[in-house]
Design an enzyme around this catalytic site. Structure first.
Site, PDB file in Angstrom:
ATOM      1  N   HIS A 154       0.817  -1.227   0.000  1.00  0.00           N
ATOM      2  CA  HIS A 154       0.000   0.000   0.000  1.00  0.00           C
ATOM      3  C   HIS A 154       0.848   1.273   0.000  1.00  0.00           C
ATOM      4  O   HIS A 154       0.305   2.372  -0.203  1.00  0.00           O
ATOM      5  CB  HIS A 154      -0.940   0.025   1.205  1.00  0.00           C
ATOM      6  CG  HIS A 154      -2.013  -1.009   1.172  1.00  0.00           C
ATOM      7  ND1 HIS A 154      -2.912  -1.119   0.139  1.00  0.00           N
ATOM      8  CD2 HIS A 154      -2.336  -1.995   2.054  1.00  0.00           C
ATOM      9  CE1 HIS A 154      -3.742  -2.127   0.382  1.00  0.00           C
ATOM     10  NE2 HIS A 154      -3.412  -2.669   1.532  1.00  0.00           N
ATOM     11  N   ASP A 190      -2.800 -10.575  -2.490  1.00  0.00           N
ATOM     12  CA  ASP A 190      -3.331 -10.152  -1.199  1.00  0.00           C
ATOM     13  C   ASP A 190      -4.819  -9.835  -1.378  1.00  0.00           C
ATOM     14  O   ASP A 190      -5.269  -9.533  -2.489  1.00  0.00           O
ATOM     15  CB  ASP A 190      -2.571  -8.898  -0.736  1.00  0.00           C
ATOM     16  CG  ASP A 190      -2.946  -8.425   0.646  1.00  0.00           C
ATOM     17  OD1 ASP A 190      -2.232  -8.774   1.603  1.00  0.00           O
ATOM     18  OD2 ASP A 190      -3.950  -7.692   0.780  1.00  0.00           O
ATOM     19  N   HIS A 192      -6.366  -7.227  -0.486  1.00  0.00           N
ATOM     20  CA  HIS A 192      -6.520  -5.820  -0.835  1.00  0.00           C
ATOM     21  C   HIS A 192      -5.603  -5.443  -2.002  1.00  0.00           C
ATOM     22  O   HIS A 192      -4.492  -5.959  -2.114  1.00  0.00           O
ATOM     23  CB  HIS A 192      -6.195  -4.931   0.369  1.00  0.00           C
ATOM     24  CG  HIS A 192      -7.029  -5.237   1.575  1.00  0.00           C
ATOM     25  ND1 HIS A 192      -6.575  -6.058   2.595  1.00  0.00           N
ATOM     26  CD2 HIS A 192      -8.290  -4.861   1.916  1.00  0.00           C
ATOM     27  CE1 HIS A 192      -7.524  -6.149   3.520  1.00  0.00           C
ATOM     28  NE2 HIS A 192      -8.561  -5.441   3.134  1.00  0.00           N
ATOM     29  N   ASP A 279      -4.563 -12.789   4.016  1.00  0.00           N
ATOM     30  CA  ASP A 279      -5.867 -12.260   4.410  1.00  0.00           C
ATOM     31  C   ASP A 279      -6.971 -12.710   3.447  1.00  0.00           C
ATOM     32  O   ASP A 279      -8.136 -12.355   3.627  1.00  0.00           O
ATOM     33  CB  ASP A 279      -5.848 -10.734   4.534  1.00  0.00           C
ATOM     34  CG  ASP A 279      -5.186 -10.032   3.369  1.00  0.00           C
ATOM     35  OD1 ASP A 279      -4.758 -10.714   2.412  1.00  0.00           O
ATOM     36  OD2 ASP A 279      -5.091  -8.791   3.413  1.00  0.00           O
TER      37      ASP A 279
END
Length: 334
Positions: A154, A190, A192, A279
């Site tokens: 991120h 991932d 996200h 995740d």
């Protein structure tokens, strides 16, 4: 497979974050790394290669802020961890701001990523782990694993967020380019979207970025990762976003990964960086896919079958009790 992790990566331990309208315990805890280490049988401590590879990805002013921001926050008389509360939503200008509050907004994009006095030390060590894994692969290893904690995907060239401060996948990709690998691909699996990684290589054609993630129409980071985002300039077509709906299980995820691997094969990379987040597991507390522990070995075998030298960089995964088994399953597939 060689694996790398520095004990200095445990120092970063914010107390709390803002989540769903209230303050809660920080999810990206040192326990995440500790449980992974137990499951994979430990890891080598990387040598410190300095800041050059980090500066090849991140701006100098941003790195200075990461180092100095917590002390300036404390000097301003603020208790607790440094956390932003105002952000420039459009027309970000290169302003020289003296007040720490304005600087935090300038260099971050959410309130879930506090900055502590130990954040730079741990993020720097996380970058050293991914650099060690990258150089192991450059020196002939088939694959190597970097237990990156804090995670990285991120973080942009000059901003942090989503628990990420330095973009370890981008640092690995750029280090490979600087070592003479002409074409590098990043596969982000991932839950996200890796908005920072996409931003860093958005207008470049030498690094291909493919991401399989939760549809940003419903999930963080919302403003990046939509299917129509494909890059610009020299990077047009070098970004591939494959968003999936909440509740996705192995079959649709694997189909999306096959699509990503086919696109990467057309790109013909000299080296692959895998941003891996667990995740996507069925009971992760902050995500909504339905992959099982055994599924990670399946996905890894599909990636390994492509034959590209691979650097695996750890990203998310917040079900601490299951995290070690999930990472071990993925590594077994390589």
């Amino acid at each position: 497979m060689r694996k790398f992790f520095s004990p200095r990566q445990l120092a970063h331990a914010p107390a709390r974050e803002l989540h769903n309208g209230g303050f809660t315990a920080y999810a990206e805890t040192p326990a995440r790394a500790e449980t992974i280490l137990r499951a994979i049988g430990g890891a080598e401590t990387p040598e410190d290669r300095g800041d050059a590879a980090i500066r090849a990805v991140h701006t100098d002013d941003y790195l200075d802020f990461l180092r100095e921001g917590p002390a300036r926050w404390a000097a301003a008389g603020r208790p607790g961890d440094a956390m932003g509360y105002v952000w420039p939503v459009v027309g970000r200008r290169s302003l020289k701001l003296d007040r720490i509050d304005g600087q935090i907004g300038r260099y971050s994009f959410d309130a879930s990523t506090p900055l502590t006095a130990q954040s730079w030390e741990s993020a720097h060590a996380s970058a050293q782990s991914v650099l060690a894994a990258t150089h192991a692969v450059l020196d002939g290893e088939r694959a190597a694993f970097a237990l990156c904690r804090p995670p990285g995907h991120h973080a942009g060239a000059d901003y942090y967020g989503g628990y990420c401060y330095l973009n370890t996948a981008a640092i690995a990709a750029q280090a490979a380019r600087d070592a003479g690998r002409q074409r590098v691909a990043i596969l982000d699996i991932d839950y996200h979207h890796g908005n920072g990684t996409q931003d860093i290589f958005w207008d470049r054609g030498d690094v291909f970025y493919a991401s399989i993630h939760a549809d940003p129409a419903s999930d963080y980071p919302f403003y990046w990762g939509h299917a129509d985002e494909t890059g610009t300039g020299d990077g047009e077509g070098a970004t591939l976003n494959l968003p999936l709906p909440q509740g996705s299980q192995l079959a649709p995820f694997r189909r999306a990964q096959d699509q990503a691997l086919e696109a990467i094969a057309r790109f013909a990379p000299d080296l692959l960086v895998v941003s891996f987040g667990a995740d996507t597991w069925e009971s992760d507390p902050i995500a909504h896919f339905k992959l099982t522990t055994d599924d990670y070995a399946v996905l890894a075998r599909d990636i390994a079958a492509c034959g590209w030298p691979s650097v695996i960089a750890m990203e998310g995964g917040y079900a601490v009790d299951a995290l070690g088994a999930n990472v071990a399953s993925l590594l077994s597939g390589f």
